[in-house]
Design a protein around this motif. Structure first.
Motif, PDB file in Angstrom:
ATOM      1  N   UNK A  63      92.539 109.539  10.337  1.00  0.00           N
ATOM      2  CA  UNK A  63      93.277 108.870  11.101  1.00  0.00           C
ATOM      3  C   UNK A  63      92.590 108.389  12.642  1.00  0.00           C
ATOM      4  N   UNK A  64      93.045 107.318  13.333  1.00  0.00           N
ATOM      5  CA  UNK A  64      92.354 107.067  14.409  1.00  0.00           C
ATOM      6  C   UNK A  64      92.060 108.025  15.542  1.00  0.00           C
ATOM      7  N   UNK A  65      92.966 108.836  15.742  1.00  0.00           N
ATOM      8  CA  UNK A  65      92.670 109.938  16.763  1.00  0.00           C
ATOM      9  C   UNK A  65      91.584 110.901  16.423  1.00  0.00           C
ATOM     10  N   UNK A  66      91.019 111.022  15.383  1.00  0.00           N
ATOM     11  CA  UNK A  66      89.904 111.729  14.891  1.00  0.00           C
ATOM     12  C   UNK A  66      88.645 111.146  15.699  1.00  0.00           C
ATOM     13  N   UNK A  67      88.881 110.175  16.165  1.00  0.00           N
ATOM     14  CA  UNK A  67      87.562 109.711  17.027  1.00  0.00           C
ATOM     15  C   UNK A  67      87.580 110.578  18.079  1.00  0.00           C
ATOM     16  N   UNK A  68      88.678 111.169  18.777  1.00  0.00           N
ATOM     17  CA  UNK A  68      88.521 111.933  19.840  1.00  0.00           C
ATOM     18  C   UNK A  68      87.688 113.185  19.555  1.00  0.00           C
ATOM     19  N   UNK A  69      88.125 113.855  18.485  1.00  0.00           N
ATOM     20  CA  UNK A  69      87.180 114.963  17.975  1.00  0.00           C
ATOM     21  C   UNK A  69      85.754 114.859  17.893  1.00  0.00           C
ATOM     22  N   UNK A  70      85.481 113.682  17.440  1.00  0.00           N
ATOM     23  CA  UNK A  70      84.173 113.068  16.928  1.00  0.00           C
ATOM     24  C   UNK A  70      83.500 112.941  18.236  1.00  0.00           C
ATOM     25  N   UNK A  71      83.953 112.153  19.221  1.00  0.00           N
ATOM     26  CA  UNK A  71      83.264 112.173  20.612  1.00  0.00           C
ATOM     27  C   UNK A  71      83.316 113.009  21.559  1.00  0.00           C
ATOM     28  N   UNK A  72      84.131 114.359  21.339  1.00  0.00           N
ATOM     29  CA  UNK A  72      84.387 115.513  22.056  1.00  0.00           C
ATOM     30  C   UNK A  72      82.967 115.827  22.604  1.00  0.00           C
ATOM     31  N   UNK A  73      81.932 116.093  21.768  1.00  0.00           N
ATOM     32  CA  UNK A  73      80.807 116.692  22.359  1.00  0.00           C
ATOM     33  C   UNK A  73      79.994 116.189  23.399  1.00  0.00           C
ATOM     34  N   UNK A  74      80.531 114.575  23.758  1.00  0.00           N
ATOM     35  CA  UNK A  74      79.952 114.023  24.899  1.00  0.00           C
ATOM     36  C   UNK A  74      80.382 114.680  26.077  1.00  0.00           C
ATOM     37  N   UNK A  75      81.360 115.580  26.088  1.00  0.00           N
ATOM     38  CA  UNK A  75      81.900 116.352  27.331  1.00  0.00           C
ATOM     39  C   UNK A  75      80.700 117.370  27.777  1.00  0.00           C
ATOM     40  N   UNK A  76      79.726 117.598  26.624  1.00  0.00           N
ATOM     41  CA  UNK A  76      78.838 118.541  27.079  1.00  0.00           C
ATOM     42  C   UNK A  76      77.328 118.005  26.619  1.00  0.00           C
ATOM     43  N   UNK A  77      76.998 116.615  27.545  1.00  0.00           N
ATOM     44  CA  UNK A  77      75.941 116.115  27.363  1.00  0.00           C
ATOM     45  C   UNK A  77      74.556 116.682  27.378  1.00  0.00           C
ATOM     46  N   UNK A  78      74.493 117.931  28.055  1.00  0.00           N
ATOM     47  CA  UNK A  78      73.420 118.579  28.348  1.00  0.00           C
ATOM     48  C   UNK A  78      73.104 119.544  26.908  1.00  0.00           C
ATOM     49  N   UNK A  79      73.859 119.440  25.936  1.00  0.00           N
ATOM     50  CA  UNK A  79      73.478 119.928  24.629  1.00  0.00           C
ATOM     51  C   UNK A  79      73.390 119.086  23.591  1.00  0.00           C
ATOM     52  N   UNK A  80      72.595 119.481  22.481  1.00  0.00           N
ATOM     53  CA  UNK A  80      72.637 118.871  21.552  1.00  0.00           C
ATOM     54  C   UNK A  80      73.889 118.520  20.513  1.00  0.00           C
ATOM     55  N   UNK A  85      79.524 120.607  19.433  1.00  0.00           N
ATOM     56  CA  UNK A  85      80.678 120.406  18.650  1.00  0.00           C
ATOM     57  C   UNK A  85      80.754 121.857  18.259  1.00  0.00           C
ATOM     58  N   UNK A  86      79.896 122.844  17.865  1.00  0.00           N
ATOM     59  CA  UNK A  86      80.145 124.144  17.642  1.00  0.00           C
ATOM     60  C   UNK A  86      80.842 124.877  18.435  1.00  0.00           C
ATOM     61  N   UNK A  87      80.324 124.741  19.716  1.00  0.00           N
ATOM     62  CA  UNK A  87      81.083 125.385  20.910  1.00  0.00           C
ATOM     63  C   UNK A  87      82.429 124.817  21.195  1.00  0.00           C
ATOM     64  N   UNK A  88      82.789 123.765  21.039  1.00  0.00           N
ATOM     65  CA  UNK A  88      83.959 123.059  21.184  1.00  0.00           C
ATOM     66  C   UNK A  88      85.027 123.671  20.072  1.00  0.00           C
ATOM     67  N   UNK A  89      84.342 123.717  18.892  1.00  0.00           N
ATOM     68  CA  UNK A  89      85.158 124.483  17.640  1.00  0.00           C
ATOM     69  C   UNK A  89      85.484 125.964  18.218  1.00  0.00           C
ATOM     70  N   UNK A  90      84.449 126.483  18.870  1.00  0.00           N
ATOM     71  CA  UNK A  90      84.832 127.992  19.131  1.00  0.00           C
ATOM     72  C   UNK A  90      85.729 128.099  20.048  1.00  0.00           C
ATOM     73  N   UNK A  91      85.822 127.106  21.074  1.00  0.00           N
ATOM     74  CA  UNK A  91      86.731 127.158  22.227  1.00  0.00           C
ATOM     75  C   UNK A  91      88.133 126.671  21.545  1.00  0.00           C
ATOM     76  N   UNK A  92      88.504 125.884  20.478  1.00  0.00           N
ATOM     77  CA  UNK A  92      89.626 125.586  19.880  1.00  0.00           C
ATOM     78  C   UNK A  92      90.046 126.675  19.191  1.00  0.00           C
ATOM     79  N   UNK A  93      89.189 127.553  18.647  1.00  0.00           N
ATOM     80  CA  UNK A  93      89.656 128.930  17.959  1.00  0.00           C
ATOM     81  C   UNK A  93      90.022 129.691  18.867  1.00  0.00           C
ATOM     82  N   UNK A  94      89.523 129.930  20.076  1.00  0.00           N
ATOM     83  CA  UNK A  94      89.828 130.840  21.207  1.00  0.00           C
ATOM     84  C   UNK A  94      91.297 130.416  21.595  1.00  0.00           C
TER      85      UNK A  94
END
Length: 421
Positions: A63-80, A85-94
């Motif tokens: 669905x279209x809002x999945x784009x937000x999840x895919x774009x979310x690593x852009x919040x951490x531009x200093x990382x690959x 993405x893995x760190x944001x997944x960890x944060x969601x888990x937390x």
């Protein structure tokens, strides 16, 4: 059950192992599950960043809002991209874990749900952090925990979740009739419409996923795929190969089995509708129990039982077990075992599954059998608690006694003897 400190300690330990796995400090046997993030998701990120949905990529089936999840690593531009993405997944888990611990400390609740979440994610292995499903599941956990008292919050989060990955709309299956249903369903509709409108206005192709999802076949891990795993040894002329982003069976009778799977899903939803119409009592846990049953039925009958689907079930089972004396404990245990078998099936011995050899067939039969057993168990408990038992507790009406003529004769006063005339 141990206290919050023990839960936090074990959560930190298990999550450290998951992070080490997705960061490739060590790897499990089988295919590298993190390539979906570093290659596929990263490719979508580039297209979405350019201002369009991936219209030419049939693997975009979300669905279209999945784009937000895919774009979310852009919040951490200093990382690959993948590492972010893995760190944001960890944060969601937390976040999900924190909500479960907080809810478990309230009167009438317990930490069993938090422990289901602690154990369930590692049982799925690195796939738990290598897909955006952990983010969606965190939204679903928040929706159900809030929804017991705040129907509008439940609806708003369910609407958002549905635009992330469809299945959270099933969280509304067990809302109490009347005001709670009106408020939650209205909030879901408004939330979904707002998010959909925003996505459609932001870039073209918001609904392209509908066509790509419609054209999918029978994935090799699904319940219906067991038929083809067997008939491959009896001369069936089809094959298993990558199609629409996953390994599917292609060949004779595949459209028939896919249609039967859709019919089975429709039948399961028909049962849910009958249950809702006949349910006589909506108790404290009915909302979360019904959500668990609905998603369990959806997963079990799906044409595509991808490994990350088990993450949805772990999250909803965890919410159920926040409540003391939850009737869903047997089904939750079956889901946890099925999650562990899924790790063996993918990625560890996925090649055996694709080849339909005895080991692969055994793993799929056990995993899918556990899901079927969990579905039957959870469905029976839900029906008994809300339909059968309330009916048995209803008072039996006493038929009116016929009036005799003698009963109409007035009795003589107590201080005057009857004359007999």
């Amino acid at each position: 059950m141990k206290g919050p400190r023990a839960a936090i300690a074990v959560w930190l330990l298990t999550r450290a192992v998951l992070l080490l796995s997705v960061f490739s400090v060590f790897r499990l046997p089988g295919p590298d599950v993190t390539t979906d993030i570093s290659v596929i998701y990263r490719g979508w990120y580039e297209v979405l960043s350019a201002g369009s949905y991936p219209l030419a990529d049939v693997t975009w089936q979300y669905p279209p809002a999945a784009a937000y999840a895919v774009l979310s690593p852009g919040l951490l531009p200093f990382l690959d991209y993948a590492h972010a993405f893995f760190l944001l997944a960890f944060a969601s888990d937390a976040v999900a874990f924190g909500l479960l611990v907080r809810a478990g400390g309230r009167p009438g609740k317990c930490l069993s749900g938090a422990w289901v979440w602690i154990v369930g994610l590692p049982l799925l292995g690195p796939t738990a952090y290598a897909r955006y499903d952990v983010m969606v599941t965190a939204v679903a956990v928040a929706a159900l925990l809030a929804g017991v008292r705040h129907p509008r919050t439940l609806g708003a989060l369910a609407g958002l979740g549905a635009l992330l990955k469809v299945w959270p709309v099933l969280l509304l299956a067990g809302t109490r009739r009347g005001r709670a249903t009106r408020r939650s369903w209205t909030a879901a509709a408004v939330s979904g419409a707002v998010v959909l409108g925003a996505c459609a206005a932001a870039m073209p192709g918001a609904l392209a996923f509908l066509t790509f999802q419609r054209d999918r076949g029978t994935e090799v891990e699904s319940l219906g795929a067991l038929f083809f795993h067997v008939v491959r040894h009896l001369g069936w002329e089809g094959e298993a190969r990558l199609n629409y982003g996953s390994v599917e069976f292609l060949g004779p009778y595949v459209p028939v089995v896919s249609a039967l799977a859709l019919a089975l899903t429709a039948g399961a939803f028909g049962w849910l509708l009958v249950w809702r119409l006949r349910a006589r009592e909506f108790g404290t846990t009915t909302l979360v129990d019904a959500a668990f049953v609905a998603v369990l039925l959806f997963v079990t009958t799906s044409r595509v039982i991808s490994p990350q689907y088990l993450l949805w079930l772990v999250g909803l089972a965890a919410v159920c077990l926040v409540f003391r004396g939850s009737p869903m404990r047997p089904a939750a245990r079956l889901v946890l075992v099925a999650t562990g078998v899924t790790l063996l099936e993918f990625p560890i011995w996925f090649s055996h599954v694709v080849d339909s050899d005895p080991l692969g067939l055994l793993l799929l039969t056990v995993r899918n059998g556990l899901l079927v057993a969990a579905s039957v168990s959870a469905g029976r408990v839900l029906w008994r608690r809300t339909v059968t038992e309330p009916r048995l507790r209803e008072p039996v009406p006493v038929p009116a006694q016929p009036v005799r003529r003698a009963d109409l004769t007035p009795a003589a006063p107590a201080d005057e003897p009857a004359t007999g005339r």
